[in-house]
Design an enzyme around this catalytic site. Sequence first.
Site, PDB file in Angstrom:
ATOM      1  N   HIS A 164       0.805  -1.222   0.000  1.00 19.55           N
ATOM      2  CA  HIS A 164       0.000   0.000   0.000  1.00 19.55           C
ATOM      3  C   HIS A 164       0.838   1.272   0.000  1.00 19.55           C
ATOM      4  O   HIS A 164       0.345   2.343  -0.395  1.00 19.55           O
ATOM      5  CB  HIS A 164      -0.955  -0.003   1.196  1.00 19.55           C
ATOM      6  CG  HIS A 164      -2.227   0.753   0.964  1.00 19.55           C
ATOM      7  ND1 HIS A 164      -2.313   1.815   0.088  1.00 19.55           N
ATOM      8  CD2 HIS A 164      -3.469   0.608   1.505  1.00 19.55           C
ATOM      9  CE1 HIS A 164      -3.563   2.280   0.094  1.00 19.55           C
ATOM     10  NE2 HIS A 164      -4.271   1.573   0.939  1.00 19.55           N
ATOM     11  N   ASN A 381      -9.487  -6.881 -17.975  1.00 19.40           N
ATOM     12  CA  ASN A 381      -9.658  -7.981 -18.947  1.00 19.40           C
ATOM     13  C   ASN A 381      -8.311  -8.377 -19.550  1.00 19.40           C
ATOM     14  O   ASN A 381      -7.745  -7.660 -20.363  1.00 19.40           O
ATOM     15  CB  ASN A 381     -10.636  -7.539 -20.037  1.00 19.40           C
ATOM     16  CG  ASN A 381     -10.835  -8.575 -21.119  1.00 19.40           C
ATOM     17  OD1 ASN A 381     -10.340  -9.713 -21.006  1.00 19.40           O
ATOM     18  ND2 ASN A 381     -11.533  -8.213 -22.164  1.00 19.40           N
TER      19      ASN A 381
END
Length: 444
Positions: A164, A381
């Site tokens: 993070h 995708n």
Amino acid sequence: MSSSPLIFTVRRFQQELVLPASSTPREVKLLSDIDDQQGLRFNIPFIFVYRHEPSMEEKDPVKVLRNALSQTLVHYYPFAGRIKEGVGRKLMVDCTGEGVMFIEAEADVTLDQFGDSLHPPFPCFQELLYDVTGSELIIDRPIRLIQVTRLKCGGLILVINFNHTMSDGVGIKQFMDTWAEMARGAHQPSIQPIWRREILMARDPPCITCNHREYEQVLPPNNTIKEEDTTTILHQSFFFKPSDIAALRLLVPFQCTTFDIITACFWYCRTKALQLEPQDEVRMMVIVNARSRFNNNHSPQLVGYYGNFFAYPSTVTTAGKLCENSLGYAVELIRKVKTEVTEEYIQSVADLMVIKDRCLFTTVRSCIISDLTRAKFREVNFGWGEGVYGGVAKGGAGPFPGATYIVPHKNAKGEDCFMLPICLPSQVMKRFAKELDHILDNQS
């Protein structure tokens, strides 16, 4: 999900380091003073689940993803380095090109066996991400840990541990989109990544100019603090259908966003479930993306910036006031605190980090919420189409269980709804569920 727990086994191949496909600059890059605060020094797992895609029958997903990752690391080469800690706990990236950790795996399970609706908590999650680097360790470790698991049906599950300190949700999505573009045959990212962490460095001299109640040092009470009983922590997701949101809006006598409604409901139910004393202070910290709050006449264009660019201002009240007032009271507090984040506010946070040794946010009787509805992680995708699920793997953030996310979700009936994955001790979780049911049932 099925009523009986799904059990399966995963066979892993030898883990490997995936390097950038071509040579990258060898340099040391400083993280910003927003990036390296204590509250971001952890890894957060994301999971992406894809069905079998007949048009990709001849392609090995592991090979496709590995090769595309190698190409992506040319553009995001700091991810192939290692984080170091310098004077004053300052974090930096040594861009060594050593690579990210990558694990190939196979599972003896089909996607259908997971049930109609995939969501956190995922069964056997520890099988889907083999923690070879130590999930809470970020110094001198690979910055990415990735496992790609083939399923018996031809589907695949991709799990990634993101450090993070390197990226926020926007940055994570940007990296994933580039990786997916490379997998589909692109040679350049559609959005070029920019580092520019210097725009979020502390001033010289640093000067705290705003009120930051999210970093107040609050001592825990001497009595047992129910929310920190981590021995019986449960993970559970709660869902808000359009009809639920409409019902909750009836409790608020003014216009507000869906985020405000769900956040207020979460805060109210969680506080009630913790059974705090009426005079106990409780706080809600709201993640606010500050990119649009910056004056671009005085800062570089931020398109492509993949570092942390947010604040989490805190609204504070007492448990008594929160639970005795209507839901509109909590909504008003949340709406107000979101407006506090300005360019000056972000600069003040960076200054505070230097002055206060990159301190942790307040954890006592606190919770944090982040809106992931715009990120559209499911749309990533790689060639296997839109994901069945894409997003956070669980509630909580690193060592802090009080964090949650509002995640877009499509339920088994095909309805678009919102999901809230949370962590609470088992008895508190039961009371939370009861409180939420009570609010919704009374409005239906």
